[in-house]
Design a protein around this motif. Structure first.
Motif: not given
Length: 334
Positions: A115-117, A280-288
Motif C-alpha cells: 500500500a502507498e499514500s 491510498y493505492i493498493f498494489r503488491l510491489s518491490l521496486s527500486n
C-alpha cells in the motif's frame, strides 16, 4: 438422511459454480488441517492495512491454503517490535520503521510493499497558537513517534519547504498520546498519521490547524519477515501474498463493499475511513523506488543525528523478493 444428502449435494454444486473443483476443495481442506500452526501477522490498525482485512473477511487465506491469525496493533513500529520479540511471524510497517531499525539489526527482510499514500501523515497545530507556517516551529516542541514515519515526515516536510535549518524540540510519545498532548499544550505541533489526524479534526474542528503537507512524502506499507523463519515458511509467505493480491483486486473492483468491511474491522465510522481513502493505492510491489526511498531516509537520519551510526546499511540485503517472484511467475504461467 435425505436432507443430509441434499445438503452435501448443494454444497458441491455451489463449489463447482464458483469455480472450485471438488478435488481442489478436498485437497485444500486437507492442507489446512495438516497446518496446525497458523501464520501470525501483526497488522497496523490503519486503513492502509485494508488488503489484510479484506483477505480475512473473504476467507482468501484459506482459499490459498494458509492459516492466518491477524493481530491488530497500534502502529507499524509496534508491529515490528512484536515480530522481533517472536510474538508474530510477519508484521506490517512503513518503510521508515524499516530504515530506522536497519541501523540496529539486519535479521529481517521486506517481502513486499502492499500500500502507498502521499497524504496519510499530517502536521497539526492549534489555531489559537501563532504557528501557521513551518518556519514558526523554531524553538517549539513537536510531538512525534520515535523511529517511525512520523519522525521522518516532519523533517521531510521542513526540508521540502526550505526550513531544514529550523531547530525544534523533539518530544517522543505513542501515537494515541499525540492528540491529547497538542490539546493540553504539552507540545506546540504534532506529526501524526491517520486516522488520528481525522479524529482530531472531527472532534475539535476549527481548533485544529492542518499544514499543507500533501505530496511531501510517499509513504509505503510493507510486509516484514524474520530471516531465520524464511526458508521454512517460504511457501506459506507466497500463499499469504497470493491472498493479499486477490484482496487488492477486490478493493479496486468493489470499493464500497471494501469500505464497509474495513470500517467494521477497524471500528471506525465510514466518514473517518473516507477522509483519506482516495489517497491510498493498493498494489503488491518491490521496486527500486523502495530501495531509493530507504537510502534517502537513511542519509537524512545520519546527517541529522537521528541515528548514532555513520555507516549506511545495505538495504539490498534487507529486501527479499523470493516470495513475490514465485507469485508473479505463477500468475504468468496461468
Amino acid at each position: 438422511m435425505i436432507m443430509k444428502v441434499l445438503l452435501v449435494f448443494s454444497i458441491l454444486l455451489s463449489l463447482i459454480f464458483i469455480g472450485i473443483g471438488v478435488d481442489q476443495y478436498i485437497e485444500s481442506k486437507a492442507v489446512l488441517e495438516q497446518q496446525s500452526t497458523p501464520v501470525k501477522i501483526a497488522v497496523s490498525t490503519t486503513p492502509l492495512s485494508a488488503p489484510f482485512i479484506i483477505a480475512e473477511k473473504l476467507s482468501l487465506f484459506e482459499k490459498y491454503n494458509v492459516l492466518v491469525n491477524l493481530y491488530p496493533t497500534r502502529g507499524g513500529h509496534q508491529c515490528f517490535k512484536m515480530l522481533m520479540n517472536g510474538d508474530v511471524d510477519l508484521a506490517t510497517s512503513s518503510e521508515s520503521v524499516v530504515m530506522f531499525n536497519s541501523f540496529l539489526r539486519s535479521d529481517f527482510s521486506v517481502l513486499a510493499s502492499f500500500a502507498e499514500s502521499d497524504n496519510d501523515l499530517k502536521v497539526l497545530s492549534l489555531e489559537s497558537s501563532s504557528i501557521s507556517e513551518p518556519h514558526l516551529l523554531k524553538g517549539k516542541s513537536v510531538g512525534m513517534v520515535k523511529s517511525s514515519a512520523s519522525e521522518y515526515f516532519i523533517y521531510a516536510y521542513m526540508i521540502i519547504t526550505g526550513n531544514n535549518t529550523v531547530d525544534f524540540n523533539h518530544v517522543y510519545m505513542e501515537p494515541k498520546d499525540l492528540g491529547p498532548a497538542l490539546l493540553s499544550g504539552e507540545v506546540d505541533a504534532i506529526s501524526v498519521w491517520e486516522p488520528f489526524g481525522y479524529q482530531l479534526n472531527k472532534e475539535y474542528g476549527e481548533q485544529i490547524r492542518q499544514f499543507n503537507t500533501k505530496g511531501t512524502h510517499n509513504l509505503s506499507f510493507n510486509l516484514i519477515a524474520k530471516k531465520s523463519l524464511f526458508a521454512n515458511s517460504l511457501k506459506q509467505y507466497v500463499n499469504v501474498l497470493a491472498a493479499i493480491s486477490e484482496a487488492e483486486t477486490f478493493i479496486t473492483s468493489y470499493p464500497d463493499e471494501t469500505k464497509v468491511m474495513v470500517s467494521d474491522y477497524l471500528k471506525i465510522p465510514m466518514s473517518e475511513l473516507e477522509w483519506g481513502w482516495d489517497d491510498y493505492i493498493f498494489r503488491l510491489s518491490l521496486s527500486n523506488v523502495l530501495l531509493s526511498n530507504l537510502q534517502t531516509q537513511a542519509r537524512w537520519a545520519i546527517a541529522s543525528g537521528a541515528v548514532n551510526k555513520q555507516g549506511m546499511p545495505d538495504f539490498r540485503l534487507l529486501i527479499d523478493s523470493q516470495a513475490l517472484d514465485i507469485l508473479e511467475h505463477a500468475d504468468k504461467a496461468l
